[in-house]
Write a protein that holds these residues in place. Structure first.
Motif, PDB file in Angstrom:
ATOM      1  N   UNK A   1       0.750  -1.133   0.048  1.00 25.08           N
ATOM      2  CA  UNK A   1      -0.226   0.050   0.059  1.00 25.08           C
ATOM      3  C   UNK A   1       0.789   1.185  -0.138  1.00 25.08           C
ATOM      4  N   UNK A   2       0.843   2.156  -0.941  1.00 25.66           N
ATOM      5  CA  UNK A   2       1.423   3.428  -1.048  1.00 25.66           C
ATOM      6  C   UNK A   2       0.757   4.334   0.288  1.00 25.66           C
ATOM      7  N   UNK A   3       1.885   5.077   0.816  1.00 28.80           N
ATOM      8  CA  UNK A   3       1.417   5.960   1.980  1.00 28.80           C
ATOM      9  C   UNK A   3       1.566   7.315   1.387  1.00 28.80           C
ATOM     10  N   UNK A   4       0.762   8.172   1.931  1.00 24.89           N
ATOM     11  CA  UNK A   4       1.062   9.723   1.660  1.00 24.89           C
ATOM     12  C   UNK A   4       0.556  10.393   2.750  1.00 24.89           C
ATOM     13  N   UNK A   5       0.918  11.594   2.983  1.00 26.93           N
ATOM     14  CA  UNK A   5       0.512  12.443   4.130  1.00 26.93           C
ATOM     15  C   UNK A   5      -1.232  12.756   3.699  1.00 26.93           C
ATOM     16  N   UNK A   6      -1.206  13.449   2.226  1.00 26.87           N
ATOM     17  CA  UNK A   6      -2.366  13.797   1.653  1.00 26.87           C
ATOM     18  C   UNK A   6      -2.771  13.002   0.388  1.00 26.87           C
ATOM     19  N   UNK A   7      -4.175  12.521   0.060  1.00 21.40           N
ATOM     20  CA  UNK A   7      -4.495  12.233  -1.091  1.00 21.40           C
ATOM     21  C   UNK A   7      -5.720  12.989  -1.211  1.00 21.40           C
ATOM     22  N   UNK A   8      -5.493  13.538  -2.598  1.00 21.27           N
ATOM     23  CA  UNK A   8      -6.480  14.456  -3.222  1.00 21.27           C
ATOM     24  C   UNK A   8      -7.136  13.731  -4.320  1.00 21.27           C
ATOM     25  N   UNK A   9      -8.618  13.657  -4.038  1.00 25.18           N
ATOM     26  CA  UNK A   9      -9.209  12.906  -5.021  1.00 25.18           C
ATOM     27  C   UNK A   9      -9.857  13.980  -5.841  1.00 25.18           C
ATOM     28  N   UNK A  24       3.574  22.208  -0.811  1.00 27.40           N
ATOM     29  CA  UNK A  24       4.289  23.400  -0.707  1.00 27.40           C
ATOM     30  C   UNK A  24       4.661  23.352   0.759  1.00 27.40           C
ATOM     31  N   UNK A  25       3.861  22.852   1.542  1.00 22.34           N
ATOM     32  CA  UNK A  25       3.979  22.725   3.094  1.00 22.34           C
ATOM     33  C   UNK A  25       4.813  21.482   3.411  1.00 22.34           C
ATOM     34  N   UNK A  26       5.462  20.985   2.340  1.00 23.38           N
ATOM     35  CA  UNK A  26       6.394  19.823   2.480  1.00 23.38           C
ATOM     36  C   UNK A  26       5.479  18.726   2.905  1.00 23.38           C
ATOM     37  N   UNK A  27       4.447  18.475   2.637  1.00 25.88           N
ATOM     38  CA  UNK A  27       3.588  17.115   2.842  1.00 25.88           C
ATOM     39  C   UNK A  27       3.668  16.475   1.502  1.00 25.88           C
ATOM     40  N   UNK A  28       3.578  15.182   1.716  1.00 24.86           N
ATOM     41  CA  UNK A  28       3.698  14.179   0.430  1.00 24.86           C
ATOM     42  C   UNK A  28       2.208  14.109   0.011  1.00 24.86           C
TER      43      UNK A  28
END
Length: 313
Positions: A1-9, A24-28
């Motif tokens: 499973x791929x992990x990110x701070x934020x997923x935008x759908x 830009x706030x250094x989140x993945x």
């Protein structure tokens, strides 16, 4: 499973802006869409009401926004989202091409206008067929246009179009409007507006690959008529594209997502922006504004998770 701070759908203007601010706030960040980035902008010939451009092609603005949104490391991936699972500080986004884990999910899947399903509607979309008077009304200055529908949106947009058009003919399948009385009164008093009642629309008539009129059958007499028009504005309803989020409990009875002014839903870590929200104006400009808010709020929320971890130690 791929992990990110934020997923935008959703990779329309709102989703792309949210990705820009979050990355830009250094989140993945992972941006997911089942189609090409840009959303409905790709179906818009010219955009004349976005600040900074007198006029720009929809696909060109999509390209510019995409490059801007990914320059701080946000990734873009294709995938149709099937559901989102809320596990507290971890959200699992299930797609037809794998799963993603994120601390924050931003829903930006938009909405779609209901179609009447007649000949010429799809073929002439963007060539005179429109679902947005605010977007396209200026292209029909001093021309005759038709509005198909009889509810609040149809009548309100019909009145709006009289500021540019030579005449507006509202074509309705019933013998009276369904719009609020105040809107009806406004339309009936407007000399530029005509009405066609009991009309069963059969075709958007084209000429030289552009709209030339609307063909309908009078349901009382059975007679066929054509209303000459250079533009056909269709308002028979709009529906949010929110089916994958039913299990989250963030939808109202009609499928729209309620948020506060910070774009927060009733589920912590889940935000909604753009045309999935209940609102009156659906434009690129306000989608961008909401995306900026959600992107910043994602950072703020993740900071609270970090603070909670420190306190727990």
């Amino acid at each position: 499973m791929k992990e990110f701070d934020v997923v935008v759908i959703g990779a329309g203007p709102g989703g792309l802006t949210a990705a820009l601010y979050a990355s830009r706030a250094n989140l993945s960040v992972m941006i997911l869409d089942r189609g090409i980035y840009g959303g409905q902008m790709n179906n818009t010939a010219e955009i004349e009401n976005y600040p900074g451009f007198d006029s720009i092609l929809g696909p060109d603005l999509s390209e510019k926004m995409y490059h801007s949104s990914t320059r701080f490391g946000a990734e873009f991936g294709y995938g149709a989202v099937e559901s989102v699972e809320d596990n507290g500080n971890r959200k699992i986004v299930h797609t037809d091409d794998g799963d993603y884990e994120a601390k924050v999910v931003i829903v930006a899947t938009g909405s779609q206008y209901k179609k009447i399903g007649v000949a010429g509607e799809n073929e002439l979309s963007g060539r005179g067929v429109s679902y947005c008077a605010v977007c396209d009304g200026a292209f029909f200055k001093d021309q005759d246009v038709a509005v198909i529908g009889g509810g609040d949106s149809a009548v309100e947009e019909g009145v709006y179009l009289t500021q540019m058009a030579k005449s507006v003919t509202i074509i309705h399948r019933r013998d009276q409007l369904r719009a609020q009385k105040v809107l009806q009164d406004r339309a009936f008093k407007n000399d530029k507006i005509k009405f066609v009642w009991n009309a069963d629309v059969k075709e958007i008539v084209g000429e030289d690959d552009k709209v030339a009129g609307v063909r309908y059958v009078d349901k009382e007499t059975g007679e066929e008529h054509v209303v000459p028009a250079k533009g056909a504005f269709i308002y028979v309803g709009i529906q949010p594209m929110t089916e994958p989020f039913k299990s989250l409990g963030i939808l109202d009875d009609a499928g729209w997502i309620d948020t506060d002014t910070h774009m927060k839903t009733n589920v912590a870590g889940v935000y909604a922006i753009g045309d999935v929200r209940k609102k009156d104006l659906r434009q690129v400009a306000n989608a961008v504004g909401e995306g900026a808010i959600a992107g910043q709020e994602a950072f703020n929320y993740i900071q609270t998770l970090s603070d909670a971890k420190v306190s727990a130690k």
